[in-house]
Design an enzyme around this catalytic site. Structure first.
Site, short mmCIF file in Angstrom:
data_model
loop_
_atom_site.label_atom_id
_atom_site.label_comp_id
_atom_site.label_asym_id
_atom_site.label_seq_id
_atom_site.Cartn_x
_atom_site.Cartn_y
_atom_site.Cartn_z
N SER A 114 0.84 -1.20 0.00
CA SER A 114 0.00 0.00 0.00
C SER A 114 0.88 1.26 0.00
CB SER A 114 -0.96 -0.05 1.19
OG SER A 114 -1.99 0.90 1.05
N ASP A 211 -10.31 -4.87 -4.11
CA ASP A 211 -9.72 -3.84 -3.26
C ASP A 211 -10.62 -2.61 -3.25
OD1 ASP A 211 -8.14 -1.86 -2.05
OD2 ASP A 211 -6.28 -2.66 -2.90
N HIS A 241 -7.85 -5.56 -0.30
CA HIS A 241 -6.69 -4.68 -0.15
C HIS A 241 -5.57 -5.32 0.65
CE1 HIS A 241 -4.41 -1.00 -0.06
NE2 HIS A 241 -4.41 -0.98 1.26
#
Length: 275
Positions: A114, A211, A241
């Protein structure tokens, strides 16, 4: 032993001193296999830390390969010092570079989850001779502008301008995200998806198509912006995610192996060129 994954943790966490009396908490493995000359550094996401499933899985895989490995908590995260709301992309990149310069030797593969996927790109740009390859896990480059600022309501933007901050609920924690005016302004100075990214090493980008935090086409855009000709983009149709299910972690392991193998092949190709 992590009770969630069952993967054994490395030795007792240590603290790396930083300027201003700060410190970064980290765990590391030393290289034990003379053939595993490329190390791995794991970069966690926003409001996460180095104790997550993906970080522990990567560590276990490196342990089995006899490969050097480092995971650490960014400033204001986990066991490191500092306040989260004082963090910026530039500050976290500086910490990443300090870890690279102080705790690692030789070529390194950066694995970024991320926000860590944004940090790995900036670190690779700053240390092209040290960063040999990249693995992105739901990488979120430019998220401060493209995903966060763009989603703020007029009232929240006004809070940022007048009060210097705003809060947004975090789906992964009881604590909210705290985004400051300095964070947004700094993020605009570190955008990477507006121009080609000058990185030529092997890359593998993983992204779940379920996600709901970072759209999966972010990784496709990133693949297009990377100058490297050796880029794989793997979309996991049922993945979210976090990409922390056993099948997601297995895919992550294969992605790391792919980048390491392509890096080795690239080194062999360079060494075979007549001087």
């Amino acid at each position: 032993m992590n009770t969630t994954t069952g993967y054994p943790a490395s030795a007792k966490p240590q603290n790396m001193p930083c300027p201003g009396g700060r410190f970064l908490a980290f765990r590391s493995l030393a290289q034990t296999n003379p053939n595993a000359t490329t190390g791995v550094v794991f970069l966690h996401g926003l409001m996460s830390d180095m104790e997550g499933d993906k970080a522990l899985y990567m560590e276990q895989r490196c342990r089995m390969q006899g490969r050097a490995f480092v995971r650490f908590d960014q400033m204001g995260h986990g066991a490191s010092s500092g306040r989260f709301d004082e963090g910026t992309i530039s500050a976290w990149v500086e910490d990443t570079l300090a870890v690279l310069d102080t705790l690692t030797e030789g070529p390194q593969i950066l694995v970024g989850s991320s926000m860590g996927g944004w940090l790995m790109l900036l670190a690779a740009r700053a240390r092209p001779q040290r960063v040999a390859g990249l693995v992105g896990i739901a990488a979120a480059p430019d998220f401060s502008e493209d995903l966060t600022w763009s989603a703020l309501s007029p009232a929240q933007r006004q809070d940022v301008e007048t009060q210097g901050r705003t809060e947004i609920p975090c789906p992964y924690s009881e604590r909210p995200y705290v985004f400051t005016k300095a964070f947004f302004e700094d993020g605009r100075q570190n955008l990477v998806l507006r121009t080609p990214l000058p990185f030529d090493g092997p890359v593998c980008l993983l992204h779940g198509q379920q996600d709901d935090t970072v759209p999966w086409d972010t990784s496709v855009r990133l693949a297009d912006h990377l100058r490297s000709a050796s880029v794989e983009c793997i979309l996991i149709k049922s993945g979210d995610h976090r990409l922390s299910r056993p099948q997601d972690l297995a895919c992550l392991g294969r992605a790391l192996d792919s980048v390491l193998e392509r890096q080795k092949e690239g080194n062999r190709a360079v060494s075979s060129v007549p001087g």
